[in-house]
Design a protein around this motif. Sequence first.
Motif, PDB file in Angstrom:
ATOM      1  N   ASN A 197       0.810  -1.220   0.000  1.00 52.51           N
ATOM      2  CA  ASN A 197       0.000   0.000   0.000  1.00 52.51           C
ATOM      3  C   ASN A 197       0.845   1.274   0.000  1.00 52.51           C
ATOM      4  O   ASN A 197       0.351   2.346  -0.362  1.00 52.51           O
ATOM      5  N   ILE A 198       2.100   1.174   0.383  1.00 57.05           N
ATOM      6  CA  ILE A 198       2.997   2.331   0.246  1.00 57.05           C
ATOM      7  C   ILE A 198       3.263   2.555  -1.246  1.00 57.05           C
ATOM      8  O   ILE A 198       3.263   3.685  -1.735  1.00 57.05           O
ATOM      9  N   ILE A 237      10.726  -2.306   3.229  1.00 54.56           N
ATOM     10  CA  ILE A 237      10.094  -1.047   3.640  1.00 54.56           C
ATOM     11  C   ILE A 237      10.895   0.146   3.124  1.00 54.56           C
ATOM     12  O   ILE A 237      10.335   1.098   2.565  1.00 54.56           O
ATOM     13  N   LEU A 238      12.219   0.084   3.299  1.00 57.90           N
ATOM     14  CA  LEU A 238      13.038   1.228   2.892  1.00 57.90           C
ATOM     15  C   LEU A 238      13.001   1.410   1.372  1.00 57.90           C
ATOM     16  O   LEU A 238      12.996   2.544   0.874  1.00 57.90           O
ATOM     17  N   ASP A 239      12.928   0.303   0.637  1.00 55.93           N
ATOM     18  CA  ASP A 239      12.778   0.418  -0.826  1.00 55.93           C
ATOM     19  C   ASP A 239      11.454   1.096  -1.180  1.00 55.93           C
ATOM     20  O   ASP A 239      11.398   1.927  -2.088  1.00 55.93           O
ATOM     21  N   ALA A 240      10.401   0.733  -0.455  1.00 56.73           N
ATOM     22  CA  ALA A 240       9.088   1.354  -0.709  1.00 56.73           C
ATOM     23  C   ALA A 240       9.163   2.855  -0.415  1.00 56.73           C
ATOM     24  O   ALA A 240       8.547   3.669  -1.110  1.00 56.73           O
ATOM     25  N   TYR A 244       8.598   5.981  -2.857  1.00 56.39           N
ATOM     26  CA  TYR A 244       7.624   7.032  -2.527  1.00 56.39           C
ATOM     27  C   TYR A 244       8.235   8.405  -2.780  1.00 56.39           C
ATOM     28  O   TYR A 244       7.605   9.289  -3.363  1.00 56.39           O
ATOM     29  N   PHE A 245       9.482   8.568  -2.369  1.00 49.27           N
ATOM     30  CA  PHE A 245      10.154   9.856  -2.601  1.00 49.27           C
ATOM     31  C   PHE A 245      10.368  10.091  -4.098  1.00 49.27           C
ATOM     32  O   PHE A 245      10.111  11.197  -4.599  1.00 49.27           O
ATOM     33  N   ALA A 246      10.798   9.058  -4.799  1.00 51.26           N
ATOM     34  CA  ALA A 246      11.057   9.204  -6.242  1.00 51.26           C
ATOM     35  C   ALA A 246       9.779   9.624  -6.984  1.00 51.26           C
ATOM     36  O   ALA A 246       9.825  10.461  -7.883  1.00 51.26           O
TER      37      ALA A 246
END
Length: 346
Positions: A197-198, A237-240, A244-246
Amino acid sequence: MTDIKSMSMDELKSICIELGEKPFRGKQLYEWIHKKLVPDYDSMTNLPAGFREKLKEKEPLVCLEPIEIQRSAIDGTRKYLFRLSDGNVIESVWMQYHHGNSVCISSQVGCRMGCRFCASTIGGLVRSLSASEMLDQIYRIEADTKERVSNVVVMGTGEPLDNYENLLRFIRILSSPEGLNVSQRNITVSTCGIVPNIYRLAEEQLQITLALSLHAPNDEKRKELMPIAYRYSMDEILDACRNYFAKTGRRITFEYSLVGGKNDSEEDARELSQKIQDINCHVNLIPVNPIKERSYVKSGKKVIENFKNKLEKYGINVTIRREMGADIDGACGQLRKSFIDRTNGQ
Ligand code: SAH
Protein backbone atom coordinates in the motif's frame (compact mmCIF):
# COMPACT_ATOMS: atom_id res chain seq x y z
CA MET A 1 -28.32 3.63 2.50
CA THR A 2 -25.43 5.77 1.36
CA ASP A 3 -23.02 7.66 3.58
CA ILE A 4 -23.43 11.14 2.21
CA LYS A 5 -20.55 12.71 4.15
CA SER A 6 -18.11 10.31 2.45
CA MET A 7 -19.22 11.29 -1.07
CA SER A 8 -17.25 13.24 -3.63
CA MET A 9 -18.87 16.27 -5.28
CA ASP A 10 -19.69 14.23 -8.41
CA GLU A 11 -21.30 11.49 -6.36
CA LEU A 12 -23.40 14.08 -4.52
CA LYS A 13 -24.54 15.55 -7.82
CA SER A 14 -25.72 12.09 -8.91
CA ILE A 15 -27.63 11.66 -5.66
CA CYS A 16 -29.32 15.02 -6.20
CA ILE A 17 -30.39 13.96 -9.68
CA GLU A 18 -31.75 10.66 -8.30
CA LEU A 19 -33.79 12.64 -5.79
CA GLY A 20 -35.19 14.82 -8.57
CA GLU A 21 -33.02 17.90 -7.99
CA LYS A 22 -30.65 19.88 -10.22
CA PRO A 23 -26.94 18.90 -10.06
CA PHE A 24 -25.93 22.33 -8.65
CA ARG A 25 -27.64 21.31 -5.41
CA GLY A 26 -24.81 18.80 -5.04
CA LYS A 27 -22.30 21.65 -4.76
CA GLN A 28 -24.47 23.44 -2.19
CA LEU A 29 -24.83 20.25 -0.19
CA TYR A 30 -21.07 19.60 -0.35
CA GLU A 31 -20.30 23.09 0.95
CA TRP A 32 -22.77 22.83 3.81
CA ILE A 33 -21.26 19.51 4.85
CA HIS A 34 -17.55 20.09 4.21
CA LYS A 35 -17.02 23.83 4.42
CA LYS A 36 -19.68 25.21 6.73
CA LEU A 37 -19.61 22.00 8.78
CA VAL A 38 -23.26 22.08 9.79
CA PRO A 39 -24.38 19.05 11.83
CA ASP A 40 -27.85 18.61 10.30
CA TYR A 41 -29.98 19.20 7.19
CA ASP A 42 -32.18 21.81 8.88
CA SER A 43 -29.24 24.21 8.92
CA MET A 44 -28.88 24.05 5.12
CA THR A 45 -31.08 27.04 4.56
CA ASN A 46 -30.63 27.52 0.81
CA LEU A 47 -31.92 24.01 0.02
CA PRO A 48 -35.67 23.65 -0.65
CA ALA A 49 -37.57 22.42 2.42
CA GLY A 50 -38.95 19.42 0.51
CA PHE A 51 -35.46 18.35 -0.56
CA ARG A 52 -34.21 18.64 3.02
CA GLU A 53 -37.05 16.38 4.20
CA LYS A 54 -36.18 13.80 1.54
CA LEU A 55 -32.53 13.89 2.59
CA LYS A 56 -33.44 13.47 6.25
CA GLU A 57 -35.47 10.43 5.41
CA LYS A 58 -33.10 8.77 2.94
CA GLU A 59 -29.59 9.93 3.79
CA PRO A 60 -28.69 10.03 7.48
CA LEU A 61 -25.85 12.48 8.10
CA VAL A 62 -22.94 10.98 10.07
CA CYS A 63 -22.15 13.17 13.05
CA LEU A 64 -19.85 12.22 15.90
CA GLU A 65 -20.93 12.94 19.43
CA PRO A 66 -18.24 14.32 21.76
CA ILE A 67 -18.64 12.47 25.06
CA GLU A 68 -15.52 13.61 26.86
CA ILE A 69 -13.10 16.50 26.30
CA GLN A 70 -9.90 16.74 28.33
CA ARG A 71 -7.98 20.00 28.31
CA SER A 72 -4.31 20.27 29.19
CA ALA A 73 -3.52 23.05 31.65
CA ILE A 74 0.06 23.11 30.37
CA ASP A 75 -0.27 23.77 26.65
CA GLY A 76 -3.98 23.89 25.73
CA THR A 77 -3.95 20.49 24.04
CA ARG A 78 -7.41 18.93 23.95
CA LYS A 79 -8.26 15.25 23.77
CA TYR A 80 -11.67 14.29 22.46
CA LEU A 81 -13.54 11.07 22.96
CA PHE A 82 -16.25 10.67 20.31
CA ARG A 83 -19.12 8.22 20.13
CA LEU A 84 -19.91 6.78 16.69
CA SER A 85 -23.44 5.96 15.57
CA ASP A 86 -22.93 2.26 16.39
CA GLY A 87 -21.82 3.07 19.96
CA ASN A 88 -18.08 2.54 19.45
CA VAL A 89 -15.78 5.24 20.77
CA ILE A 90 -12.69 6.79 19.21
CA GLU A 91 -10.28 9.53 20.24
CA SER A 92 -8.71 12.54 18.55
CA VAL A 93 -6.28 15.21 19.73
CA TRP A 94 -6.13 18.95 19.03
CA MET A 95 -2.77 20.69 19.44
CA GLN A 96 -1.75 24.31 19.07
CA TYR A 97 1.62 25.10 17.53
CA HIS A 98 3.22 28.34 16.38
CA HIS A 99 2.60 27.37 12.77
CA GLY A 100 -1.09 26.59 13.32
CA ASN A 101 -3.49 24.11 14.82
CA SER A 102 -3.02 20.43 14.31
CA VAL A 103 -5.45 17.54 14.74
CA CYS A 104 -4.43 13.94 15.22
CA ILE A 105 -7.20 11.59 14.09
CA SER A 106 -7.97 7.89 14.42
CA SER A 107 -8.44 5.77 11.30
CA GLN A 108 -9.88 2.63 12.92
CA VAL A 109 -11.68 1.51 16.06
CA GLY A 110 -8.82 -0.43 17.67
CA CYS A 111 -6.00 -1.86 15.59
CA ARG A 112 -4.77 -5.27 14.55
CA MET A 113 -1.10 -4.46 14.08
CA GLY A 114 -0.14 -5.43 17.62
CA CYS A 115 2.81 -3.08 18.26
CA ARG A 116 3.98 -4.03 21.73
CA PHE A 117 4.20 -0.54 23.26
CA CYS A 118 0.91 0.79 21.88
CA ALA A 119 -2.34 0.97 23.88
CA SER A 120 -4.54 1.14 20.74
CA THR A 121 -3.92 -2.42 19.79
CA ILE A 122 -4.68 -4.14 23.10
CA GLY A 123 -8.32 -4.99 22.30
CA GLY A 124 -7.56 -5.78 18.65
CA LEU A 125 -9.38 -4.31 15.67
CA VAL A 126 -13.11 -3.65 16.01
CA ARG A 127 -13.65 -2.04 12.60
CA SER A 128 -12.31 0.52 10.16
CA LEU A 129 -13.67 4.06 10.08
CA SER A 130 -15.52 5.47 7.09
CA ALA A 131 -14.18 8.60 5.40
CA SER A 132 -17.00 10.56 7.03
CA GLU A 133 -16.01 9.37 10.50
CA MET A 134 -12.43 10.48 9.88
CA LEU A 135 -13.58 13.86 8.52
CA ASP A 136 -16.05 14.49 11.30
CA GLN A 137 -13.34 14.25 13.97
CA ILE A 138 -11.87 17.38 12.41
CA TYR A 139 -15.25 19.04 11.77
CA ARG A 140 -16.48 18.59 15.35
CA ILE A 141 -13.17 19.86 16.71
CA GLU A 142 -13.32 22.99 14.52
CA ALA A 143 -16.87 23.53 15.69
CA ASP A 144 -15.80 23.17 19.34
CA THR A 145 -12.61 25.25 19.23
CA LYS A 146 -13.93 27.75 16.65
CA GLU A 147 -10.44 27.74 15.18
CA ARG A 148 -9.13 26.67 11.80
CA VAL A 149 -7.24 23.41 11.57
CA SER A 150 -4.20 23.74 9.31
CA ASN A 151 -2.45 20.40 9.90
CA VAL A 152 -3.86 16.91 10.09
CA VAL A 153 -1.92 13.85 11.15
CA VAL A 154 -3.38 10.38 10.77
CA MET A 155 -1.51 9.11 13.82
CA GLY A 156 -4.27 8.20 16.23
CA THR A 157 -5.65 4.73 16.79
CA GLY A 158 -5.53 2.40 13.81
CA GLU A 159 -3.38 1.61 10.80
CA PRO A 160 -4.43 3.95 7.97
CA LEU A 161 -2.99 1.76 5.23
CA ASP A 162 -5.15 -1.09 6.57
CA ASN A 163 -8.14 1.13 5.64
CA TYR A 164 -6.86 2.31 2.28
CA GLU A 165 -9.97 3.18 0.24
CA ASN A 166 -11.59 5.19 3.02
CA LEU A 167 -8.29 6.94 3.77
CA LEU A 168 -8.02 8.08 0.16
CA ARG A 169 -11.58 9.38 0.14
CA PHE A 170 -10.85 11.20 3.37
CA ILE A 171 -7.71 12.89 2.01
CA ARG A 172 -9.36 13.96 -1.24
CA ILE A 173 -12.37 15.50 0.50
CA LEU A 174 -10.31 17.15 3.26
CA SER A 175 -8.01 18.82 0.72
CA SER A 176 -10.73 19.80 -1.76
CA PRO A 177 -11.08 23.55 -2.42
CA GLU A 178 -14.88 23.29 -1.91
CA GLY A 179 -14.27 21.64 1.46
CA LEU A 180 -11.91 22.60 4.30
CA ASN A 181 -9.14 22.95 1.72
CA VAL A 182 -6.41 21.65 4.04
CA SER A 183 -3.20 21.62 2.02
CA GLN A 184 -2.05 18.08 1.23
CA ARG A 185 1.41 19.18 2.28
CA ASN A 186 0.00 19.61 5.76
CA ILE A 187 -1.49 16.11 5.90
CA THR A 188 0.66 13.31 7.30
CA VAL A 189 -0.21 9.62 7.16
CA SER A 190 1.68 7.39 9.57
CA THR A 191 2.07 3.68 8.84
CA CYS A 192 3.76 0.71 10.47
CA GLY A 193 4.84 -0.28 6.96
CA ILE A 194 2.27 -2.11 4.83
CA VAL A 195 4.58 -2.28 1.84
CA PRO A 196 2.16 -2.93 -1.07
CA ASN A 197 0.00 0.00 0.00
CA ILE A 198 3.00 2.33 0.25
CA TYR A 199 3.62 1.58 -3.45
CA ARG A 200 -0.04 2.16 -4.19
CA LEU A 201 -0.05 5.46 -2.33
CA ALA A 202 2.95 6.64 -4.33
CA GLU A 203 0.83 6.43 -7.50
CA GLU A 204 -2.10 8.50 -6.23
CA GLN A 205 -0.72 11.91 -7.26
CA LEU A 206 -0.92 13.24 -3.73
CA GLN A 207 1.38 15.66 -1.96
CA ILE A 208 0.93 14.25 1.54
CA THR A 209 3.78 13.34 3.90
CA LEU A 210 4.41 9.70 4.59
CA ALA A 211 5.56 8.90 8.12
CA LEU A 212 6.99 5.46 8.60
CA SER A 213 7.11 3.92 12.07
CA LEU A 214 10.51 2.29 12.09
CA HIS A 215 11.34 2.05 15.81
CA ALA A 216 14.34 -0.24 15.26
CA PRO A 217 17.63 -0.37 13.35
CA ASN A 218 17.23 -3.97 12.12
CA ASP A 219 14.64 -6.71 11.56
CA GLU A 220 15.57 -8.65 14.65
CA LYS A 221 14.92 -5.75 17.01
CA ARG A 222 11.92 -4.61 15.03
CA LYS A 223 10.27 -8.00 15.41
CA GLU A 224 10.46 -7.65 19.19
CA LEU A 225 8.41 -4.44 19.05
CA MET A 226 6.27 -4.76 15.92
CA PRO A 227 4.68 -7.99 14.65
CA ILE A 228 4.38 -6.44 11.16
CA ALA A 229 8.16 -6.89 10.90
CA TYR A 230 7.56 -10.63 10.40
CA ARG A 231 5.61 -9.77 7.27
CA TYR A 232 7.81 -7.12 5.64
CA SER A 233 11.54 -6.70 6.08
CA MET A 234 13.20 -3.35 6.69
CA ASP A 235 14.88 -3.60 3.29
CA GLU A 236 11.48 -3.94 1.63
CA ILE A 237 10.09 -1.05 3.64
CA LEU A 238 13.04 1.23 2.89
CA ASP A 239 12.78 0.42 -0.83
CA ALA A 240 9.09 1.35 -0.71
CA CYS A 241 10.09 4.66 0.94
CA ARG A 242 12.74 5.34 -1.71
CA ASN A 243 10.07 4.75 -4.35
CA TYR A 244 7.62 7.03 -2.53
CA PHE A 245 10.15 9.86 -2.60
CA ALA A 246 11.06 9.20 -6.24
CA LYS A 247 7.40 9.33 -7.30
CA THR A 248 6.16 12.19 -5.11
CA GLY A 249 9.23 14.27 -4.24
CA ARG A 250 8.00 14.25 -0.64
CA ARG A 251 10.60 13.78 2.06
CA ILE A 252 9.93 10.75 4.27
CA THR A 253 9.54 11.06 8.03
CA PHE A 254 10.82 8.12 10.04
CA GLU A 255 9.28 7.79 13.45
CA TYR A 256 11.44 6.17 16.05
CA SER A 257 10.01 5.59 19.52
CA LEU A 258 12.89 5.25 21.93
CA VAL A 259 12.32 2.37 24.32
CA GLY A 260 14.71 2.23 27.28
CA GLY A 261 17.35 -0.49 26.78
CA LYS A 262 15.66 -1.91 23.67
CA ASN A 263 16.50 0.30 20.70
CA ASP A 264 18.31 3.33 22.13
CA SER A 265 22.02 2.47 22.15
CA GLU A 266 24.70 4.30 20.19
CA GLU A 267 25.18 1.14 18.14
CA ASP A 268 21.45 1.24 17.27
CA ALA A 269 21.86 4.85 16.14
CA ARG A 270 24.84 3.95 13.98
CA GLU A 271 23.08 1.01 12.35
CA LEU A 272 19.95 3.09 11.71
CA SER A 273 21.99 5.91 10.13
CA GLN A 274 23.68 3.54 7.74
CA LYS A 275 20.40 2.06 6.58
CA ILE A 276 18.68 5.37 5.86
CA GLN A 277 21.46 7.73 4.91
CA ASP A 278 20.75 7.60 1.18
CA ILE A 279 17.05 8.42 1.74
CA ASN A 280 15.77 11.99 1.69
CA CYS A 281 14.34 11.82 5.17
CA HIS A 282 13.89 13.23 8.59
CA VAL A 283 13.85 11.23 11.83
CA ASN A 284 11.37 12.09 14.55
CA LEU A 285 12.40 10.62 17.89
CA ILE A 286 9.51 9.87 20.27
CA PRO A 287 10.38 9.04 23.87
CA VAL A 288 8.14 6.00 24.43
CA ASN A 289 5.04 6.80 26.43
CA PRO A 290 4.82 3.93 28.92
CA ILE A 291 1.44 2.20 29.18
CA LYS A 292 0.43 0.28 32.25
CA GLU A 293 -0.21 -2.97 30.38
CA ARG A 294 3.47 -3.27 29.39
CA SER A 295 6.79 -2.92 31.16
CA TYR A 296 8.57 -0.71 28.62
CA VAL A 297 10.27 2.38 30.01
CA LYS A 298 11.33 5.74 28.59
CA SER A 299 14.96 6.22 27.68
CA GLY A 300 16.82 8.67 29.90
CA LYS A 301 17.25 12.31 28.79
CA LYS A 302 20.95 11.81 28.20
CA VAL A 303 20.42 8.63 26.20
CA ILE A 304 17.92 10.46 23.99
CA GLU A 305 20.34 13.36 23.43
CA ASN A 306 23.15 10.92 22.63
CA PHE A 307 20.99 9.07 20.14
CA LYS A 308 20.11 12.32 18.44
CA ASN A 309 23.72 13.48 18.34
CA LYS A 310 24.88 10.20 16.86
CA LEU A 311 22.31 10.40 14.06
CA GLU A 312 23.31 14.01 13.37
CA LYS A 313 26.94 13.02 13.23
CA TYR A 314 26.03 10.72 10.36
CA GLY A 315 24.26 13.56 8.60
CA ILE A 316 20.65 12.62 9.39
CA ASN A 317 18.04 15.34 10.12
CA VAL A 318 16.56 14.68 13.55
CA THR A 319 13.99 16.20 15.86
CA ILE A 320 12.77 15.03 19.23
CA ARG A 321 9.00 15.12 19.43
CA ARG A 322 7.80 17.71 21.87
CA GLU A 323 5.52 16.20 24.46
CA MET A 324 2.05 17.73 24.31
CA GLY A 325 -0.70 17.38 26.85
CA ALA A 326 1.46 15.48 29.32
CA ASP A 327 -1.13 16.05 32.06
CA ILE A 328 -3.96 14.34 30.13
CA ASP A 329 -4.14 10.73 28.88
CA GLY A 330 -1.34 11.39 26.42
CA ALA A 331 -0.33 8.25 24.58
CA CYS A 332 -2.02 6.69 21.60
CA GLY A 333 -5.26 4.99 22.50
CA GLN A 334 -5.06 5.67 26.22
CA LEU A 335 -8.17 7.82 26.53
CA ARG A 336 -10.33 5.29 24.70
CA LYS A 337 -8.76 2.45 26.67
CA SER A 338 -9.33 4.16 30.02
CA PHE A 339 -12.93 4.96 29.02
CA ILE A 340 -13.60 1.33 28.10
CA ASP A 341 -11.98 0.16 31.36
CA ARG A 342 -14.00 2.66 33.39
CA THR A 343 -17.34 1.87 31.79
CA ASN A 344 -16.62 -1.77 31.07
CA GLY A 345 -17.45 -1.09 27.44
CA GLN A 346 -21.05 -0.02 28.19
N1 SAH B 1 -0.59 2.69 12.73
C1 SAH B 1 0.17 3.88 12.46
C2 SAH B 1 -0.26 5.04 13.36
C3 SAH B 1 0.04 4.74 14.77
S1 SAH B 1 0.26 5.95 15.99
C4 SAH B 1 1.65 3.62 12.63
O1 SAH B 1 2.00 2.54 13.06
O2 SAH B 1 2.44 4.48 12.27
C5 SAH B 1 1.55 7.02 15.56
C6 SAH B 1 2.93 6.72 16.13
O3 SAH B 1 2.95 6.59 17.55
C7 SAH B 1 3.51 5.41 15.58
O4 SAH B 1 4.83 5.65 15.22
C8 SAH B 1 3.42 4.50 16.77
O5 SAH B 1 4.30 3.43 16.67
C9 SAH B 1 3.71 5.45 17.90
N2 SAH B 1 3.29 5.01 19.23
C10 SAH B 1 2.20 4.30 19.58
N3 SAH B 1 2.15 4.11 20.90
C11 SAH B 1 3.23 4.71 21.42
C12 SAH B 1 3.72 4.87 22.73
N4 SAH B 1 3.10 4.34 23.79
N5 SAH B 1 4.87 5.57 22.89
C13 SAH B 1 5.51 6.11 21.83
N6 SAH B 1 5.09 6.01 20.56
C14 SAH B 1 3.96 5.30 20.35
